[in-house]
Motif scaffolding. Structure first.
Motif, PDB file in Angstrom:
ATOM      1  N   GLY A 161     -45.439 -38.775 -26.924  1.00  0.00           N
ATOM      2  CA  GLY A 161     -44.936 -39.658 -27.292  1.00  0.00           C
ATOM      3  C   GLY A 161     -43.676 -40.391 -27.168  1.00  0.00           C
ATOM      4  N   SER A 162     -42.592 -39.853 -26.079  1.00  0.00           N
ATOM      5  CA  SER A 162     -41.604 -40.207 -25.397  1.00  0.00           C
ATOM      6  C   SER A 162     -40.771 -41.843 -24.780  1.00  0.00           C
ATOM      7  N   PHE A 163     -40.391 -42.419 -25.737  1.00  0.00           N
ATOM      8  CA  PHE A 163     -40.171 -43.515 -25.209  1.00  0.00           C
ATOM      9  C   PHE A 163     -39.356 -43.407 -23.748  1.00  0.00           C
ATOM     10  N   GLY A 164     -39.505 -44.508 -22.787  1.00  0.00           N
ATOM     11  CA  GLY A 164     -39.022 -44.753 -21.870  1.00  0.00           C
ATOM     12  C   GLY A 164     -39.387 -45.902 -21.322  1.00  0.00           C
ATOM     13  N   PRO A 165     -38.690 -46.007 -19.442  1.00  0.00           N
ATOM     14  CA  PRO A 165     -38.457 -47.676 -19.881  1.00  0.00           C
ATOM     15  C   PRO A 165     -39.865 -47.592 -18.866  1.00  0.00           C
ATOM     16  N   PRO A 166     -40.923 -49.230 -17.626  1.00  0.00           N
ATOM     17  CA  PRO A 166     -41.996 -48.572 -17.260  1.00  0.00           C
ATOM     18  C   PRO A 166     -41.197 -47.697 -15.953  1.00  0.00           C
ATOM     19  N   LYS A 167     -42.990 -47.714 -15.531  1.00  0.00           N
ATOM     20  CA  LYS A 167     -42.926 -46.792 -15.073  1.00  0.00           C
ATOM     21  C   LYS A 167     -42.318 -47.152 -13.346  1.00  0.00           C
ATOM     22  N   HIS A 190     -52.546 -41.045 -26.493  1.00  0.00           N
ATOM     23  CA  HIS A 190     -54.153 -41.895 -25.968  1.00  0.00           C
ATOM     24  C   HIS A 190     -55.146 -41.074 -26.275  1.00  0.00           C
ATOM     25  N   THR A 191     -54.741 -39.914 -26.631  1.00  0.00           N
ATOM     26  CA  THR A 191     -56.374 -39.362 -26.629  1.00  0.00           C
ATOM     27  C   THR A 191     -56.744 -39.601 -27.878  1.00  0.00           C
ATOM     28  N   ASN A 192     -56.485 -39.932 -29.029  1.00  0.00           N
ATOM     29  CA  ASN A 192     -57.103 -40.385 -29.902  1.00  0.00           C
ATOM     30  C   ASN A 192     -57.385 -41.964 -29.948  1.00  0.00           C
ATOM     31  N   ILE A 193     -57.195 -42.836 -28.927  1.00  0.00           N
ATOM     32  CA  ILE A 193     -57.887 -43.670 -29.087  1.00  0.00           C
ATOM     33  C   ILE A 193     -59.183 -44.037 -27.850  1.00  0.00           C
ATOM     34  N   LEU A 194     -58.878 -42.933 -26.911  1.00  0.00           N
ATOM     35  CA  LEU A 194     -59.663 -42.027 -26.029  1.00  0.00           C
ATOM     36  C   LEU A 194     -61.217 -41.471 -26.909  1.00  0.00           C
ATOM     37  N   ASN A 195     -60.671 -41.106 -27.912  1.00  0.00           N
ATOM     38  CA  ASN A 195     -61.908 -40.249 -28.958  1.00  0.00           C
ATOM     39  C   ASN A 195     -62.485 -40.850 -29.465  1.00  0.00           C
ATOM     40  N   ARG A 196     -61.961 -41.285 -29.769  1.00  0.00           N
ATOM     41  CA  ARG A 196     -62.228 -42.221 -31.401  1.00  0.00           C
ATOM     42  C   ARG A 196     -62.553 -43.495 -31.720  1.00  0.00           C
ATOM     43  N   VAL A 197     -62.036 -44.158 -30.484  1.00  0.00           N
ATOM     44  CA  VAL A 197     -62.165 -45.225 -30.279  1.00  0.00           C
ATOM     45  C   VAL A 197     -63.219 -46.289 -29.335  1.00  0.00           C
ATOM     46  N   GLY A 254     -53.849 -56.436 -18.701  1.00  0.00           N
ATOM     47  CA  GLY A 254     -53.900 -55.741 -17.313  1.00  0.00           C
ATOM     48  C   GLY A 254     -52.849 -54.108 -17.839  1.00  0.00           C
ATOM     49  N   MET A 255     -52.059 -54.559 -19.071  1.00  0.00           N
ATOM     50  CA  MET A 255     -50.720 -53.772 -19.014  1.00  0.00           C
ATOM     51  C   MET A 255     -51.225 -51.978 -19.244  1.00  0.00           C
ATOM     52  N   ARG A 256     -50.552 -51.177 -19.207  1.00  0.00           N
ATOM     53  CA  ARG A 256     -51.297 -49.686 -19.092  1.00  0.00           C
ATOM     54  C   ARG A 256     -51.620 -49.212 -20.495  1.00  0.00           C
ATOM     55  N   SER A 257     -52.194 -48.779 -21.007  1.00  0.00           N
ATOM     56  CA  SER A 257     -52.156 -46.968 -22.032  1.00  0.00           C
ATOM     57  C   SER A 257     -50.785 -47.423 -22.594  1.00  0.00           C
ATOM     58  N   SER A 258     -49.916 -46.400 -21.817  1.00  0.00           N
ATOM     59  CA  SER A 258     -49.067 -46.536 -22.314  1.00  0.00           C
ATOM     60  C   SER A 258     -47.876 -47.736 -22.698  1.00  0.00           C
ATOM     61  N   GLU A 259     -47.996 -48.511 -21.864  1.00  0.00           N
ATOM     62  CA  GLU A 259     -47.024 -49.528 -22.353  1.00  0.00           C
ATOM     63  C   GLU A 259     -47.647 -50.259 -23.377  1.00  0.00           C
ATOM     64  N   LEU A 260     -48.571 -50.704 -23.905  1.00  0.00           N
ATOM     65  CA  LEU A 260     -49.481 -51.070 -25.788  1.00  0.00           C
ATOM     66  C   LEU A 260     -49.197 -49.990 -26.340  1.00  0.00           C
ATOM     67  N   ARG A 261     -49.330 -48.899 -26.495  1.00  0.00           N
ATOM     68  CA  ARG A 261     -48.703 -47.959 -27.574  1.00  0.00           C
ATOM     69  C   ARG A 261     -47.042 -47.450 -27.501  1.00  0.00           C
ATOM     70  N   GLY A 262     -46.402 -48.179 -26.267  1.00  0.00           N
ATOM     71  CA  GLY A 262     -45.251 -48.479 -26.208  1.00  0.00           C
ATOM     72  C   GLY A 262     -44.883 -49.948 -26.668  1.00  0.00           C
TER      73      GLY A 262
END
Length: 380
Positions: free
Chosen positions: A229-235, A279-286, A198-206
């Motif tokens: 592409g900037s790191f930050g704390p969870p939502k 994120h868009t690469n994961i959507l478009n290519r995968v 159930g992790m968010r895409s932003s959490e998985l990518r980071g």
């Protein structure tokens, strides 16, 4: 000195005018249709003046003006750009069209309640919550700026969640299996982890390998990356959480670690160069191609080569739908609401119920369970 007097306007109509002195010593007046309305206003205004919180209508600004000031302040204090964009989207789509032209001094709780109820009826309770939060924040900033005397949004209640719907659109278990089957091998660990945690895409990518304890079978969610592409704390504060992994998932991640592209950041799911994947690469290519190959599609309008409208199959779900599917699996497994809240990183249990309340056992399920207990007891 405050007074009320009857006036005849140039149009010939009569009105009742309330005169008073504001907190800055400036004389103010407002006109009302009845003496009762003028009396009520004057009592309220004098009380605000005495407490130093009064804002005259002539000094008030529209909610649209206050909204722009609030968004500017969000940028000034350094909120993430993606967060500001989400705030602006809610403001532009749900708040400004309904209340933007009205002065803050004329906006009361009933007006806000009506707007929030309308958003909930047309869209969802979740959208209504975002709209109410936006209005509350706008008034809070206006109070700090001396443009509003109080925050009527704090008196507004969200409509009750409808247990029977509308339901969130998410993949079925059969669709999840089909999507995973048609996902390229290189991306199966990412999609599988999204489905089961159930992790968010932003959490998985980071996610970093230092955040994954394969010996203990645990993922520690401690950061995310935005779409730039900037790191930050969870939502939210609740987004910092620990998610257990099954032994099969641990085995799969161990195997993936041996193949994972190396990079200075130590990302679990990087791009081929070891850097943050977009994120868009994961959507478009995968993710979208996997759905189309799996037949998990909907028909959408498109233009044919001759310029005429045709229907073509398109991917049915966004990546975020995997998060919803994971929540449904947790609930199906019998996890209690507080556990689901913790795993999903929701800031409140109410958010969990608003999104997934219809998936939890109903009163009828509880009654059936009690009947089964009774039957077993009396049959002995």
């Amino acid at each position: 000195m405050a007074t009320i007097r009857k006036r005849t306007l140039p149009s010939g109509k009569t009105c009742w005018q309330a005169d008073y002195v504001d907190g800055g010593g400036k004389r103010r007046h407002r006109q009302f249709t009845t003496k009762k309305e003028a009396d009520s206003f004057l009592v309220h205004a004098r009380g605000e003046v005495s407490r130093g919180i009064h804002t005259a209508e002539s000094a008030s600004v529209t909610l649209a003006d206050a909204g722009e000031r609030w968004l500017a302040k969000c940028a000034e204090v350094g909120l993430e750009q993606m967060t500001i964009e989400r705030y602006r989207s809610t403001y532009e789509h749900h708040v400004k069209p309904r209340l933007g032209k009205t002065k803050l001094s004329k906006i009361g709780a009933p007006m806000i309640q009506s707007a929030v109820d309308e958003v909930a009826a047309i869209l969802s309770r979740s959208s209504a919550r975002k709209a109410l939060s936006c209005i509350t924040s706008i008034f809070a900033q206006a109070m700090r700026d001396g443009r509003a005397s109080h925050n009527p949004a704090r008196e507004v209640k969200l409509p009750h969640a409808r247990r029977s719907g509308p339901h969130i659109d998410m993949p079925t278990k059969a669709e999840l299996a089909a999507i995973l089957k048609h996902t390229p091998a290189r991306w199966k660990p990412f999609i599988r982890t999204a489905m089961l945690t159930g992790m968010r895409s932003s959490e998985l990518r980071g996610l970093l390998w230092s955040d994954v304890n394969l010996d203990a079978g645990m993922i520690h969610v401690r950061r995310r990356v935005d779409r730039k592409g900037s790191f930050g704390p969870p939502k939210s504060k609740a987004g910092t959480r620990d998610i257990p992994l099954s032994q099969t998932s641990v085995t799969g991640l161990k195997a993936w670690k041996l193949q994972c592209p190396n990079g200075a950041l130590g990302l679990v799911f990087p791009n081929a160069s070891g850097r943050i994947e977009e994120h868009t690469n994961i959507l478009n290519r995968v993710f979208w191609p996997a759905q189309i190959k799996a037949g998990v599609t909907v028909m959408r309008d498109a233009l044919g080569e001759d310029g005429n409208s045709i229907q073509v199959p398109d991917a049915k779900f966004s990546l975020h739908a995997l998060r919803h599917a994971a929540a449904a699996l947790f609930i199906e497994q019998g996890f209690p609401p507080k556990k689901v809240q913790a795993l999903m990183g929701h800031s409140s249990i109410q958010m969990t119920f608003d999104l997934y309340g219809y998936l939890f056992p109903s009163d009828d399920d509880d009654r059936n369970a009690m009947a089964q207990i009774e039957a077993r007891l009396l049959s002995e």
